[in-house]
Enzyme design. Structure first.
Site, short mmCIF file in Angstrom:
data_model
loop_
_atom_site.label_atom_id
_atom_site.label_comp_id
_atom_site.label_asym_id
_atom_site.label_seq_id
_atom_site.Cartn_x
_atom_site.Cartn_y
_atom_site.Cartn_z
N ASP A 174 -21.25 51.32 -6.28
CA ASP A 174 -22.00 50.24 -5.64
C ASP A 174 -21.10 49.34 -4.79
O ASP A 174 -21.48 48.25 -4.39
CB ASP A 174 -22.74 49.41 -6.69
CG ASP A 174 -21.79 48.77 -7.71
OD1 ASP A 174 -20.56 48.93 -7.57
OD2 ASP A 174 -22.28 48.10 -8.64
N GLU B 10 -19.19 42.81 -9.00
CA GLU B 10 -20.43 43.53 -8.75
C GLU B 10 -21.15 42.96 -7.52
O GLU B 10 -20.79 41.88 -7.04
CB GLU B 10 -21.33 43.39 -9.99
CG GLU B 10 -20.72 43.95 -11.28
CD GLU B 10 -20.81 45.47 -11.39
OE1 GLU B 10 -20.75 46.15 -10.35
OE2 GLU B 10 -20.94 45.97 -12.52
N ASP C 80 -8.40 44.00 -13.83
CA ASP C 80 -9.49 43.62 -14.72
C ASP C 80 -9.27 44.16 -16.13
O ASP C 80 -8.35 44.95 -16.38
CB ASP C 80 -10.84 44.11 -14.16
CG ASP C 80 -10.79 45.54 -13.59
OD1 ASP C 80 -9.83 46.27 -13.92
OD2 ASP C 80 -11.69 45.90 -12.84
N HIS D 153 -18.27 47.89 -5.68
CA HIS D 153 -17.53 46.79 -6.32
C HIS D 153 -16.03 47.06 -6.28
O HIS D 153 -15.58 48.19 -6.41
CB HIS D 153 -18.02 46.49 -7.74
CG HIS D 153 -17.75 47.52 -8.78
ND1 HIS D 153 -18.75 48.20 -9.46
CD2 HIS D 153 -16.59 47.98 -9.32
CE1 HIS D 153 -18.23 49.02 -10.34
NE2 HIS D 153 -16.91 48.91 -10.28
C1 GLP Z 1 -14.35 50.37 -12.78
C2 GLP Z 1 -13.20 49.44 -12.45
C3 GLP Z 1 -12.92 49.42 -10.97
C4 GLP Z 1 -12.80 50.84 -10.45
C5 GLP Z 1 -14.08 51.56 -10.69
C6 GLP Z 1 -14.09 52.97 -10.14
O1 GLP Z 1 -15.60 49.79 -12.59
N1 GLP Z 1 -13.44 48.10 -12.87
O2 GLP Z 1 -11.74 48.69 -10.73
O3 GLP Z 1 -12.46 50.82 -9.10
O4 GLP Z 1 -14.31 51.61 -12.09
O5 GLP Z 1 -13.53 53.87 -11.06
P1 GLP Z 1 -13.21 55.37 -10.73
O6 GLP Z 1 -11.94 55.36 -9.94
O7 GLP Z 1 -13.04 56.02 -12.07
O8 GLP Z 1 -14.35 55.92 -9.96
#
Ligand code: GLP
Length: 263
Positions: A140, A147, A70, A142
């Site tokens: 959440d 989402e 993303d 995702h």
């Molecule tokens: C963002 C990204 C996700 C990722 C998430 C969790 O929302 N788009 O791909 O998995 O953050 O991030 P973290 O690993 O910092 O908790």
């Protein structure tokens, strides 16, 4: 689904990096190994270990093509919170033999986001699909930026971020949720699940609910991570801290079944 429980974040990262490295090394086909990659804090330990192995001459990325999950809309490559910047800063810049032309990251500045996303799907298909998609997870549930209530069949496209996600991610934007872009380009749940294997990293207390929903919850678009229950090659690599909301029998089951299984 495999659930590989490691004592802590460092061991989870090492296990996941070794798993990926082993897949890359044992890939004998003519076509490149196609690796899907996430951003976030969860994969940083994996990236550090893969870089270590690469710099030590133990692992080559010369025949690896990557596709990132993303990108924020409106942040260019030079913005230190763009995922393009994150990936180069934390990973690609440190690899000795990664070919820049083999790095694919959605362009959040694209004037035609729909065309950008359609081209991304086509490019993945042109390589014969993704061999292994590594991902993280939101609190959440995702995966990528899919989402809650995103279709479990969704493909790469434009996504609106929830206020919750913008608040969580505001820690990288001076703790101001308003500074977090409201939109992102993201691969779909269907895009992730088309990969031959999917490995999701889940660590820390704040991900305990998401882990329980991924493994024990119903398959539901409310928790997009639950789509992995329908995948025939899904692996959850997690740490003890994230296991706090698993039922005891689930926790014991996976410790038992994974005992003595190194990778
Ligand atoms: C963002 C990204 C996700 C990722 C998430 C969790 O929302 N788009 O791909 O998995 O953050 O991030 P973290 O690993 O910092 O908790």
């Amino acid at each position: 689904m495999r659930v590989v429980i490691q004592d802590n974040y460092e061991k989870m990262s090492k296990w996941a990096a070794d798993y990926i490295a082993n897949k890359i090394r044992s890939h004998k086909e003519d076509r490149p190994f196609v690796l899907g990659l996430p951003t976030g804090s969860s994969p940083i330990g994996v990236y550090q270990e893969l870089v270590r192995q690469n710099q030590a001459g133990e692992l080559s990325f010369a025949n690896v093509v990557t596709f990132n999950m993303d990108e924020y809309v409106g942040l260019d490559h030079d913005h230190d919170q763009s995922y393009w910047y994150f990936m180069h800063d934390n990973f690609f810049n440190h690899l000795v033999d990664m070919k820049p032309e083999n790095i694919n990251i959605l362009n959040g500045m694209a004037t035609d986001p729909e065309a950008e996303c359609a081209a991304y799907e086509e490019k993945i298909a042109s390589y014969g699909g993704i061999d292994l998609f590594m991902g993280g997870i939101g609190v959440d549930g995702h995966i990528a930026f899919n989402e809650p209530y995103t279709s479990l069949n969704s493909r790469t496209g434009l996504r609106k971020l929830t206020t919750d996600t913008r608040i969580v991610n505001s820690r990288f934007f001076g703790n101001d949720p308003e500074k977090v872009p409201a939109m992102a380009l993201s691969v779909g749940v269907g895009t992730v699940c088309d990969a031959k294997e999917v490995m999701i990293l889940i660590n820390g207390h704040n991900k305990a609910r998401a882990l329980a929903k991924t493994v024990e919850g119903d398959v539901s678009h409310k928790w997009t991570c639950s789509a992995l229950q329908l995948h025939n090659g899904a692996i959850i690599a997690c740490d003890e801290e994230a296991c706090g909301e698993l039922t005891v029998d689930t926790y014991k089951y996976f410790l038992d079944i994974e005992r003595d299984q190194r990778l």
